[in-house]
Design a protein around this motif. Structure first.
Motif, PDB file in Angstrom:
ATOM      1  N   GLU A 134      65.532  61.375  64.187  1.00 30.55           N
ATOM      2  CA  GLU A 134      65.760  62.727  64.709  1.00 30.55           C
ATOM      3  C   GLU A 134      66.642  63.530  63.756  1.00 30.55           C
ATOM      4  N   GLN A 135      67.704  62.899  63.249  1.00 34.04           N
ATOM      5  CA  GLN A 135      68.585  63.576  62.300  1.00 34.04           C
ATOM      6  C   GLN A 135      67.813  63.926  61.032  1.00 34.04           C
ATOM      7  N   LEU A 136      66.998  63.013  60.579  1.00 38.33           N
ATOM      8  CA  LEU A 136      66.198  63.234  59.371  1.00 38.33           C
ATOM      9  C   LEU A 136      65.217  64.389  59.581  1.00 38.33           C
ATOM     10  N   GLU A 137      64.588  64.449  60.742  1.00 38.93           N
ATOM     11  CA  GLU A 137      63.656  65.543  61.047  1.00 38.93           C
ATOM     12  C   GLU A 137      64.375  66.892  61.072  1.00 38.93           C
ATOM     13  N   ARG A 138      65.598  66.929  61.622  1.00 37.95           N
ATOM     14  CA  ARG A 138      66.375  68.174  61.635  1.00 37.95           C
ATOM     15  C   ARG A 138      66.689  68.615  60.206  1.00 37.95           C
ATOM     16  N   ILE A 139      67.082  67.662  59.375  1.00 40.94           N
ATOM     17  CA  ILE A 139      67.413  67.976  57.981  1.00 40.94           C
ATOM     18  C   ILE A 139      66.189  68.519  57.254  1.00 40.94           C
ATOM     19  N   VAL A 140      65.061  67.875  57.426  1.00 42.04           N
ATOM     20  CA  VAL A 140      63.821  68.335  56.778  1.00 42.04           C
ATOM     21  C   VAL A 140      63.491  69.746  57.241  1.00 42.04           C
ATOM     22  N   GLY A 141      63.642  70.003  58.535  1.00 46.94           N
ATOM     23  CA  GLY A 141      63.388  71.342  59.062  1.00 46.94           C
ATOM     24  C   GLY A 141      64.286  72.391  58.429  1.00 46.94           C
ATOM     25  N   GLN A 142      65.561  72.046  58.275  1.00 49.18           N
ATOM     26  CA  GLN A 142      66.498  72.982  57.658  1.00 49.18           C
ATOM     27  C   GLN A 142      66.121  73.228  56.203  1.00 49.18           C
ATOM     28  N   LEU A 143      65.781  72.172  55.480  1.00 50.71           N
ATOM     29  CA  LEU A 143      65.430  72.325  54.068  1.00 50.71           C
ATOM     30  C   LEU A 143      64.132  73.104  53.902  1.00 50.71           C
ATOM     31  N   GLU A 144      63.173  72.876  54.794  1.00 43.75           N
ATOM     32  CA  GLU A 144      61.897  73.588  54.708  1.00 43.75           C
ATOM     33  C   GLU A 144      62.031  75.064  55.046  1.00 43.75           C
ATOM     34  N   SER A 145      63.039  75.424  55.830  1.00 46.47           N
ATOM     35  CA  SER A 145      63.221  76.828  56.214  1.00 46.47           C
ATOM     36  C   SER A 145      63.557  77.685  54.998  1.00 46.47           C
ATOM     37  N   GLY A 146      64.209  77.086  54.007  1.00 43.13           N
ATOM     38  CA  GLY A 146      64.557  77.819  52.790  1.00 43.13           C
ATOM     39  C   GLY A 146      65.761  78.726  52.939  1.00 43.13           C
ATOM     40  N   ASP A 147      66.385  78.748  54.106  1.00 44.60           N
ATOM     41  CA  ASP A 147      67.530  79.622  54.354  1.00 44.60           C
ATOM     42  C   ASP A 147      68.861  78.912  54.156  1.00 44.60           C
ATOM     43  N   VAL A 148      68.874  77.857  53.358  1.00 44.97           N
ATOM     44  CA  VAL A 148      70.074  77.055  53.172  1.00 44.97           C
ATOM     45  C   VAL A 148      70.609  77.291  51.753  1.00 44.97           C
ATOM     46  N   PRO A 149      71.908  77.611  51.628  1.00 41.71           N
ATOM     47  CA  PRO A 149      72.493  77.764  50.291  1.00 41.71           C
ATOM     48  C   PRO A 149      72.328  76.469  49.483  1.00 41.71           C
ATOM     49  N   LEU A 150      72.287  76.598  48.177  1.00 38.04           N
ATOM     50  CA  LEU A 150      72.027  75.465  47.289  1.00 38.04           C
ATOM     51  C   LEU A 150      72.962  74.288  47.537  1.00 38.04           C
ATOM     52  N   GLU A 151      74.260  74.533  47.625  1.00 40.03           N
ATOM     53  CA  GLU A 151      75.207  73.431  47.823  1.00 40.03           C
ATOM     54  C   GLU A 151      74.943  72.708  49.144  1.00 40.03           C
ATOM     55  N   LYS A 152      74.652  73.461  50.194  1.00 38.84           N
ATOM     56  CA  LYS A 152      74.357  72.864  51.497  1.00 38.84           C
ATOM     57  C   LYS A 152      73.037  72.102  51.427  1.00 38.84           C
ATOM     58  N   ALA A 153      72.060  72.632  50.694  1.00 40.59           N
ATOM     59  CA  ALA A 153      70.772  71.960  50.540  1.00 40.59           C
ATOM     60  C   ALA A 153      70.945  70.612  49.847  1.00 40.59           C
ATOM     61  N   ILE A 154      71.817  70.561  48.860  1.00 37.45           N
ATOM     62  CA  ILE A 154      72.074  69.302  48.154  1.00 37.45           C
ATOM     63  C   ILE A 154      72.722  68.293  49.097  1.00 37.45           C
ATOM     64  N   GLU A 155      73.684  68.749  49.901  1.00 41.16           N
ATOM     65  CA  GLU A 155      74.328  67.861  50.884  1.00 41.16           C
ATOM     66  C   GLU A 155      73.306  67.348  51.894  1.00 41.16           C
ATOM     67  N   LEU A 156      72.461  68.242  52.383  1.00 44.83           N
ATOM     68  CA  LEU A 156      71.436  67.841  53.342  1.00 44.83           C
ATOM     69  C   LEU A 156      70.462  66.843  52.718  1.00 44.83           C
ATOM     70  N   TYR A 157      70.082  67.098  51.475  1.00 46.97           N
ATOM     71  CA  TYR A 157      69.173  66.186  50.777  1.00 46.97           C
ATOM     72  C   TYR A 157      69.790  64.791  50.658  1.00 46.97           C
ATOM     73  N   GLN A 158      71.069  64.735  50.257  1.00 44.90           N
ATOM     74  CA  GLN A 158      71.752  63.447  50.124  1.00 44.90           C
ATOM     75  C   GLN A 158      71.825  62.722  51.462  1.00 44.90           C
ATOM     76  N   GLU A 159      72.114  63.451  52.533  1.00 45.47           N
ATOM     77  CA  GLU A 159      72.170  62.857  53.866  1.00 45.47           C
ATOM     78  C   GLU A 159      70.770  62.380  54.272  1.00 45.47           C
ATOM     79  N   GLY A 160      69.752  63.149  53.927  1.00 41.29           N
ATOM     80  CA  GLY A 160      68.383  62.754  54.230  1.00 41.29           C
ATOM     81  C   GLY A 160      67.988  61.476  53.519  1.00 41.29           C
ATOM     82  N   VAL A 161      68.377  61.341  52.269  1.00 43.50           N
ATOM     83  CA  VAL A 161      68.085  60.119  51.511  1.00 43.50           C
ATOM     84  C   VAL A 161      68.797  58.929  52.150  1.00 43.50           C
ATOM     85  N   ARG A 162      70.050  59.121  52.564  1.00 37.66           N
ATOM     86  CA  ARG A 162      70.800  58.039  53.211  1.00 37.66           C
ATOM     87  C   ARG A 162      70.121  57.625  54.515  1.00 37.66           C
TER      88      ARG A 162
END
Length: 86
Positions: free
Chosen positions: A15-43
């Motif tokens: 569920e957390q991974l799906e939320r992260i993917v949704g946020q990243l796919e929206s494209g409305d995330v600043p670069l630094e936040k996108a990198i943090e989300l990506y790292q959390e998604g990989v974990r």
């Protein structure tokens, strides 16, 4: 893996991974936040993989053999190229 990671269920991690993917796919995330989300998604993806491996090791198939019922370790299905089929 820390003890807090092992306390998260597979379903919660997905569920957390799906939320992260949704946020990243929206494209409305600043670069630094996108990198943090990506790292959390990989974990989380790694954690889900580990949990699936643990479950797979526990699965046993019961096979009727000439000597009666024989326990056999679970073997994932393979495609024609020898790759695991999910």
């Amino acid at each position: 893996m820390s003890s807090s990671e092992t306390e998260v269920s597979f379903e919660q991690a997905m569920e957390q991974l799906e939320r992260i993917v949704g946020q990243l796919e929206s494209g409305d995330v600043p670069l630094e936040k996108a990198i943090e989300l990506y790292q959390e998604g990989v974990r989380l993806s790694h954690l889900c993989g580990l949990k699936l491996e643990q479950v797979e090791k526990k699965i046993e198939m019961l096979v009727e053999g000439s000597a009666g019922v024989v326990r056999k370790p679970f073997q994932p299905a393979l495609d024609d190229k020898g790759n695991s089929v999910e």
